[in-house]
Design an enzyme around this catalytic site. Sequence first.
Site, mmCIF file in Angstrom:
data_model
loop_
_atom_site.group_PDB
_atom_site.id
_atom_site.type_symbol
_atom_site.label_atom_id
_atom_site.label_comp_id
_atom_site.label_asym_id
_atom_site.label_seq_id
_atom_site.Cartn_x
_atom_site.Cartn_y
_atom_site.Cartn_z
ATOM 1 N N ARG A 1 -10.018 0.026 14.422
ATOM 2 C CA ARG A 1 -10.516 0.949 14.076
ATOM 3 C C ARG A 1 -11.567 0.744 12.105
ATOM 4 O O ARG A 1 -12.317 1.140 12.269
ATOM 5 C CB ARG A 1 -8.780 0.338 13.408
ATOM 6 C CG ARG A 1 -8.344 1.863 12.119
ATOM 7 C CD ARG A 1 -6.743 1.599 12.123
ATOM 8 N NE ARG A 1 -6.754 0.159 11.613
ATOM 9 C CZ ARG A 1 -5.352 -0.006 10.626
ATOM 10 N NH1 ARG A 1 -4.529 1.327 11.110
ATOM 11 N NH2 ARG A 1 -5.219 -1.367 10.366
ATOM 12 N N LYS B 1 0.746 -1.356 -0.146
ATOM 13 C CA LYS B 1 0.179 0.013 0.012
ATOM 14 C C LYS B 1 0.773 1.295 -0.124
ATOM 15 O O LYS B 1 2.259 1.406 0.128
ATOM 16 C CB LYS B 1 -1.720 0.150 0.933
ATOM 17 C CG LYS B 1 0.231 -0.404 2.361
ATOM 18 C CD LYS B 1 -1.127 -0.201 4.157
ATOM 19 C CE LYS B 1 -0.236 -0.576 4.844
ATOM 20 N NZ LYS B 1 -1.186 -0.770 6.066
ATOM 21 N N MET C 1 10.266 24.269 0.034
ATOM 22 C CA MET C 1 9.236 23.375 -0.430
ATOM 23 C C MET C 1 10.947 22.014 -0.935
ATOM 24 O O MET C 1 10.126 21.568 -0.980
ATOM 25 C CB MET C 1 8.436 23.966 -0.848
ATOM 26 C CG MET C 1 7.191 22.966 -1.897
ATOM 27 S SD MET C 1 6.117 23.690 -2.943
ATOM 28 C CE MET C 1 5.466 25.071 -1.544
ATOM 29 N N TYR D 1 14.184 30.582 4.197
ATOM 30 C CA TYR D 1 13.863 32.041 4.720
ATOM 31 C C TYR D 1 13.369 32.378 6.711
ATOM 32 O O TYR D 1 14.497 31.738 7.347
ATOM 33 C CB TYR D 1 12.444 30.942 4.585
ATOM 34 C CG TYR D 1 11.914 31.023 3.052
ATOM 35 C CD1 TYR D 1 11.819 32.265 2.330
ATOM 36 C CD2 TYR D 1 11.644 29.798 2.553
ATOM 37 C CE1 TYR D 1 11.782 32.006 0.922
ATOM 38 C CE2 TYR D 1 11.672 29.388 1.806
ATOM 39 C CZ TYR D 1 11.487 31.328 0.066
ATOM 40 O OH TYR D 1 11.203 30.620 -0.731
HETATM 41 C C1 LIG Z 1 -0.606 -1.719 6.925
HETATM 42 C C2 LIG Z 1 -0.720 -2.900 7.199
HETATM 43 C C3 LIG Z 1 0.582 -3.930 7.512
HETATM 44 C C4 LIG Z 1 1.449 -3.917 7.391
HETATM 45 O O1 LIG Z 1 2.132 -3.828 8.662
HETATM 46 P P1 LIG Z 1 3.724 -3.461 9.406
HETATM 47 O O2 LIG Z 1 3.027 -3.305 10.113
HETATM 48 O O3 LIG Z 1 4.491 -2.560 7.875
HETATM 49 O O4 LIG Z 1 4.014 -5.109 8.692
HETATM 50 C C5 LIG Z 1 -0.257 -5.403 7.781
HETATM 51 N N1 LIG Z 1 -2.054 -5.641 8.137
HETATM 52 C C6 LIG Z 1 -2.686 -4.379 7.235
HETATM 53 C C7 LIG Z 1 -4.157 -4.801 8.318
HETATM 54 C C8 LIG Z 1 -2.635 -3.337 7.321
HETATM 55 O O5 LIG Z 1 -3.027 -2.476 7.140
#
Ligand SMILES: *Cc1c(COP(=O)(O)O)cnc(C)c1O
Length: 367
Positions: free
Chosen positions: A136, A38, A313, A264
């Site tokens: 969550r 992700k 930036m 700046y």
């Molecule tokens: C992002 C995520 C992971 C990965 O976690 P890491 O600590 O980076 O290994 C695993 N499971 C879920 C549900 C996540 O959202």
Amino acid sequence: MNKITETTVEIDLEALTHNFHLIKSILKPTTKVLGVVKASAYGVDSMAIARKLTELNIDYLAVAYVREGLALRQAGITTPVMVLHPQEGSFELILKHKLEPVMYNKRIFNLFLAVVNEKNIKNYPIHLKFNTGLNRLGFTYEELSFLIEKLNTHTNVKVASIFSHLTASEDHSNIDFTTKQFELFDKITAKLLPVLKEKPILHILNTSGIFNFPQHQYDMVRTGIGLYGFANDNKFTKSLKNVISLKTVISQINEVRKGESVGYNFGFIADKDYKIATSPIGHADGISRSMGKGKIFVTINNQKAAVIGNVCMDMIMIDVTDIDCKESDEVIIFNNQEMVNQLAVASNTISYEILTSLSKRMKRLIK
Ligand SMILES: *Cc1c(COP(=O)(O)O)cnc(C)c1O
């Protein structure tokens, strides 16, 4: 190595391979591995990482949102892709691209069932997420009767996996809480498994969970940050290799006289004569403004140099008064985990955020 001529994120796929095998070595040979890619593979480059992981025969990939999964499919990746957090407007794309959605509450499950029902789709793979304490996303234990009723009456979906997510898997002072999460997960699966025709994959561990609780690996583990070289605990991080390096160059060197300012809002005032280097990377690239004013160090020709003044930036200024360097020389922002952690500490965050903040406009160089 060719000389860097612009700000570059270097990606070491051999290190990624090492980390993948190291994580595998902690697991039983039958345990599946899901690679979390992700957020552009934690800011790195999702295509490069996903392709390599596919080459390594990873069992699953996961993204947060459907657009991310779509990009993987468009790049020709055919590995099963779990979408961790799909929204209702994305179901058509999910089906079209054979992405596997996570069902995390009644609302989203009912909406998805309506879509597959209408299309008369059978046995579409879905993943059930349970909330065991993180509060969550996820179904609760109390919602099991709802789920069981739905799964008994709908043949449109097939439960490919059941999972939960740990709240503090890296934290040894909260083992009791984590243990309760495992217990609740066991209670949930004990109720759910008997009503399913095929045994789904069970999984709960993320990277620090893998290192700290390998006895709870179930059928699969989910690793993100571990693939990129971090394990929340130095003792484990040492066994992983650094995958991502961030390098830039010196664009200009200025002689700054005592009493003059740099950057700046007079963020740096020279208390003596200085030699100051300017580099093409800034807060738009993930070098947070909170890292300025001497909080972080970079490496130039193997020498440590402080970032001074306010981070702009697109630029930072570096004190190179005592450093042997010239314009166009390479500046290493980080090339090991320790340097990433230093940036994280300086801006009051964690390695995850340092990596995911790396801007898309920087060049990616795959080694
Ligand atoms: C992002 C995520 C992971 C990965 O976690 P890491 O600590 O980076 O290994 C695993 N499971 C879920 C549900 C996540 O959202």
